[in-house]
Write a protein that holds these residues in place. Structure first.
Motif, PDB file in Angstrom:
ATOM      1  N   ASP A 157      -2.764   4.416  -3.215  1.00 51.60           N
ATOM      2  CA  ASP A 157      -3.884   3.771  -2.519  1.00 51.60           C
ATOM      3  C   ASP A 157      -4.615   4.744  -1.599  1.00 51.60           C
ATOM      4  OD1 ASP A 157      -3.355   0.884  -3.346  1.00 51.60           O
ATOM      5  OD2 ASP A 157      -1.401   1.549  -2.635  1.00 51.60           O
ATOM      6  N   PHE A 158      -3.861   5.661  -1.004  1.00 48.22           N
ATOM      7  CA  PHE A 158      -4.421   6.661  -0.088  1.00 48.22           C
ATOM      8  C   PHE A 158      -3.679   7.977  -0.303  1.00 48.22           C
ATOM      9  CE2 PHE A 158      -4.975   2.663   2.235  1.00 48.22           C
ATOM     10  CZ  PHE A 158      -6.243   2.784   2.789  1.00 48.22           C
ATOM     11  N   ALA A 159      -4.284   9.060   0.206  1.00 43.06           N
ATOM     12  CA  ALA A 159      -3.543  10.312   0.407  1.00 43.06           C
ATOM     13  C   ALA A 159      -3.290  10.410   1.906  1.00 43.06           C
ATOM     14  CB  ALA A 159      -4.364  11.495  -0.064  1.00 43.06           C
ATOM     15  N   THR A 197       0.858  -1.198   0.000  1.00 44.20           N
ATOM     16  CA  THR A 197       0.000   0.000   0.000  1.00 44.20           C
ATOM     17  C   THR A 197       0.889   1.241   0.000  1.00 44.20           C
ATOM     18  OG1 THR A 197      -1.750  -1.174   1.192  1.00 44.20           O
ATOM     19  CG2 THR A 197      -1.789   1.214   1.330  1.00 44.20           C
ATOM     20  N   ILE A 198       0.628   2.122  -0.943  1.00 39.91           N
ATOM     21  CA  ILE A 198       1.420   3.354  -1.029  1.00 39.91           C
ATOM     22  C   ILE A 198       0.517   4.548  -0.699  1.00 39.91           C
ATOM     23  CG2 ILE A 198       2.875   4.822  -2.501  1.00 39.91           C
ATOM     24  CD1 ILE A 198       4.185   2.110  -2.167  1.00 39.91           C
ATOM     25  N   ALA A 229       4.689   7.980 -11.505  1.00 34.16           N
ATOM     26  CA  ALA A 229       5.709   6.975 -11.832  1.00 34.16           C
ATOM     27  C   ALA A 229       6.496   6.611 -10.574  1.00 34.16           C
ATOM     28  CB  ALA A 229       6.650   7.509 -12.912  1.00 34.16           C
ATOM     29  N   GLU A 230       6.744   7.599  -9.728  1.00 38.96           N
ATOM     30  CA  GLU A 230       7.477   7.338  -8.469  1.00 38.96           C
ATOM     31  C   GLU A 230       6.663   6.406  -7.566  1.00 38.96           C
ATOM     32  OE1 GLU A 230      10.524   8.278  -8.070  1.00 38.96           O
ATOM     33  OE2 GLU A 230      10.810   7.688  -5.970  1.00 38.96           O
ATOM     34  N   VAL A 231       5.347   6.621  -7.526  1.00 39.32           N
ATOM     35  CA  VAL A 231       4.469   5.738  -6.728  1.00 39.32           C
ATOM     36  C   VAL A 231       4.628   4.298  -7.222  1.00 39.32           C
ATOM     37  CG1 VAL A 231       2.036   5.120  -6.306  1.00 39.32           C
ATOM     38  CG2 VAL A 231       2.785   7.513  -6.073  1.00 39.32           C
ATOM     39  N   GLU A 232       4.628   4.108  -8.542  1.00 40.90           N
ATOM     40  CA  GLU A 232       4.740   2.741  -9.092  1.00 40.90           C
ATOM     41  C   GLU A 232       6.113   2.139  -8.834  1.00 40.90           C
ATOM     42  OE1 GLU A 232       2.189   0.902  -9.703  1.00 40.90           O
ATOM     43  OE2 GLU A 232       1.082   2.746  -9.362  1.00 40.90           O
TER      44      GLU A 232
END
Ligand SMILES: O=C(CO)[C@H](O)[C@H](O)COP(=O)(O)O
Ligand SMILES: [Fe+2]
Length: 222
Positions: A28-30, A4-5, A206-209
């Protein structure tokens, strides 16, 4: 359980908050850091702003409450529609009662530990919460270096949850980046907060991925 990011909006462009949230809509969340200038020496925003972020309906809100008197204020964040509400155990007089109140409002409940707070005294109440947040910096500011001395605490928390047969989420917050996320996942974390790493990147989505892929490559139970 998967990786989960939850990017922290602490140091994003607040004047374009909607645009910043849309940039990370693949997360997934803020992660929304509420600071009251009492529990931590910094001040951010409170319930009216959080209510608007919830109403914008771009991402579920993961509220991290760095506020004194959590017993009094935290349930309102669940009532406001935050998907997850995390209070600091150091700021709660009655953590079990508070955790139950938050759950009764329909939110997931998290309990946060500052770097000098041990997990051991709370092992008995792990089933009262959905998530333990292990701070990997002193709470209060973004952009601080990751405290690798917190890795054994992550490991001990995962082991305690396993021993008790609890499906516990373990969140890490502070200095999480491409350089540190794998160590956290390897130690047993599965929920990753990253502020500077995501919002300072050229391409936040892209950083999240990238962070998701790195964590998944080593996370045993994800
Ligand atoms: O709770 C926090 C600070 O108290 C923030 O969530 C955290 O610091 C995120 O920022 P960064 O990834 O830049 O460390
Ligand atoms: Fe946070």
């Amino acid at each position: 359980m998967s990786v989960t990011i939850s990017p922290s909006i602490l140091n994003c462009d607040i004047l374009d908050l909607r645009g910043e949230l849309e940039k990370i809509s693949n997360a997934d969340f803020a992660h929304v850091d509420v600071m009251d200038n009492h529990f931590v020496p910094n001040l951010t925003w409170g319930l009216p702003v959080v209510e608007q972020i919830v109403a914008a309906n771009i991402l579920p809100v993961d509220a991290h409450l760095m506020i004194a008197d959590a017993d009094r204020w935290a349930p309102a964040y669940a009532e406001a529609g935050c998907a997850s509400v995390t209070f600091h155990v150091e700021a709660a007089a009655a953590p079990i009662r508070l955790a139950r109140e938050i759950r009764n409002q329909g939110a997931r409940v998290g309990m946060a530990l500052k770097p000098t707070t041990s997990i051991e005294p709370f092992e008995e109440i792990l089933d009262e919460v959905d998530m333990i947040l292990i701070m990997t910096v002193e709470p209060g500011f973004g952009g601080q270096p990751f405290l690798s001395s917190m890795l054994p605490k992550i490991r001990r928390t995962r082991e305690a949850a396993k021993r008790r047969g609890i499906d516990l989420a373990i969140q890490v917050d502070g200095g999480v980046s491409q350089q540190t996320i794998e160590q956290c996942a390897d130690a047993g974390a599965d929920v990753f907060v990253a502020g500077s790493a995501v919002f300072k990147a050229e391409d936040a989505a892209a950083e999240v991925e990238t962070l998701r892929t790195l964590a998944a490559s080593v996370c045993e139970h994800c």
